[in-house]
Scaffold this motif. Sequence first.
Motif, PDB file in Angstrom:
ATOM      1  N   VAL A 171      -4.880   3.107   6.573  1.00 38.03           N
ATOM      2  CA  VAL A 171      -4.964   1.981   5.632  1.00 38.03           C
ATOM      3  C   VAL A 171      -5.562   0.754   6.319  1.00 38.03           C
ATOM      4  N   ASP A 205       3.787  10.474  11.353  1.00 38.35           N
ATOM      5  CA  ASP A 205       2.811  10.681  10.274  1.00 38.35           C
ATOM      6  C   ASP A 205       2.675   9.427   9.411  1.00 38.35           C
ATOM      7  N   ASP A 206       3.793   8.738   9.162  1.00 34.87           N
ATOM      8  CA  ASP A 206       3.745   7.487   8.396  1.00 34.87           C
ATOM      9  C   ASP A 206       2.921   6.434   9.136  1.00 34.87           C
ATOM     10  N   HIS A 249       0.842  -1.187   0.000  1.00 32.10           N
ATOM     11  CA  HIS A 249       0.000   0.000   0.000  1.00 32.10           C
ATOM     12  C   HIS A 249       0.883   1.245   0.000  1.00 32.10           C
ATOM     13  N   GLU A 269       5.403   3.595   2.788  1.00 29.29           N
ATOM     14  CA  GLU A 269       4.772   2.404   2.230  1.00 29.29           C
ATOM     15  C   GLU A 269       4.372   1.477   3.367  1.00 29.29           C
ATOM     16  N   LEU A 310       1.436   4.941   0.918  1.00 28.37           N
ATOM     17  CA  LEU A 310       0.779   5.796   1.900  1.00 28.37           C
ATOM     18  C   LEU A 310       0.775   7.248   1.431  1.00 28.37           C
ATOM     19  N   THR A 311      -0.155   8.008   1.948  1.00 27.38           N
ATOM     20  CA  THR A 311      -0.306   9.399   1.522  1.00 27.38           C
ATOM     21  C   THR A 311       0.907  10.249   1.864  1.00 27.38           C
ATOM     22  N   THR A 312       1.714   9.785   2.825  1.00 24.72           N
ATOM     23  CA  THR A 312       2.898  10.536   3.243  1.00 24.72           C
ATOM     24  C   THR A 312       4.096  10.310   2.324  1.00 24.72           C
ATOM     25  N   GLY A 313       3.998   9.309   1.446  1.00 21.65           N
ATOM     26  CA  GLY A 313       5.141   8.912   0.631  1.00 21.65           C
ATOM     27  C   GLY A 313       5.837   7.688   1.165  1.00 21.65           C
ATOM     28  N   ALA A 327      -0.739   7.272   8.889  1.00 16.95           N
ATOM     29  CA  ALA A 327      -1.252   6.947   7.558  1.00 16.95           C
ATOM     30  C   ALA A 327      -1.511   5.446   7.433  1.00 16.95           C
TER      31      ALA A 327
END
Length: 220
Positions: free
Chosen positions: A88, A80-81, A8, A15, A10-13, A84
């Motif tokens: 998910v 933040d990761d 997946h 994974e 993630l929106t933060t960049g 995110a």
Amino acid sequence: MSAAPVLHPLTTGAEARSRGPARGLAVVCVNGGQAAAVRGTWSASIEWLVDGLAARFTDLRFVEVRYRVKSWKRLDWCVDDALAAIGVAAAERVLLVGFSMGGAVSVRAAAHPSVTGVLGLAPWLPDELDVSPLVGRRLDVLHGALDRWLPGIPGVSPSSSRRGFERATRLGVEGTYTLIPGAVHGIAVRNRRSGRLLALPRAARWKELVEARVARFRDA
């Protein structure tokens, strides 16, 4: 054997990769780090554990996080990761499992409303870390008795995680603190040539204790 993980972005960049049903309960696992700002990797210790956990707890979703940058100097990014990845997971209840620096990441991410507990594996819980996000959640800590920092060898002193645990309990946080005799900082390492995971001393005991705490989360 459990199914192959699903990747997946993630929106933060960062994974994530997941195994298990996409509903209900989730165990979100975050890695350690270092001072230097280097690209994130999958944790050998967490991967070794999840391989066994996903096969046993087929009703749970397991999510592993690969940070954008695995450095405590970018701790905000790592948090933040993790948040995110919780998104998910899309679960009603989440257990955060944090190895080493992932302990601090998990404590800060525990403020997410779906998180009900944190399981720290040799967690880095520095004295300046705000542990108030754990209020209303559970904190369990497992730590190798032989763990310590040595020049060129990563580690976290059990006395450090114990202080963090005690600061949390003074806020009314419930949980357990368990030392594992004969265990060092990691649970497994990855062979650089083959990529194969190699269990470290007392890995079976780590697995036994982690399984018990995951079962408690599932059955709560």
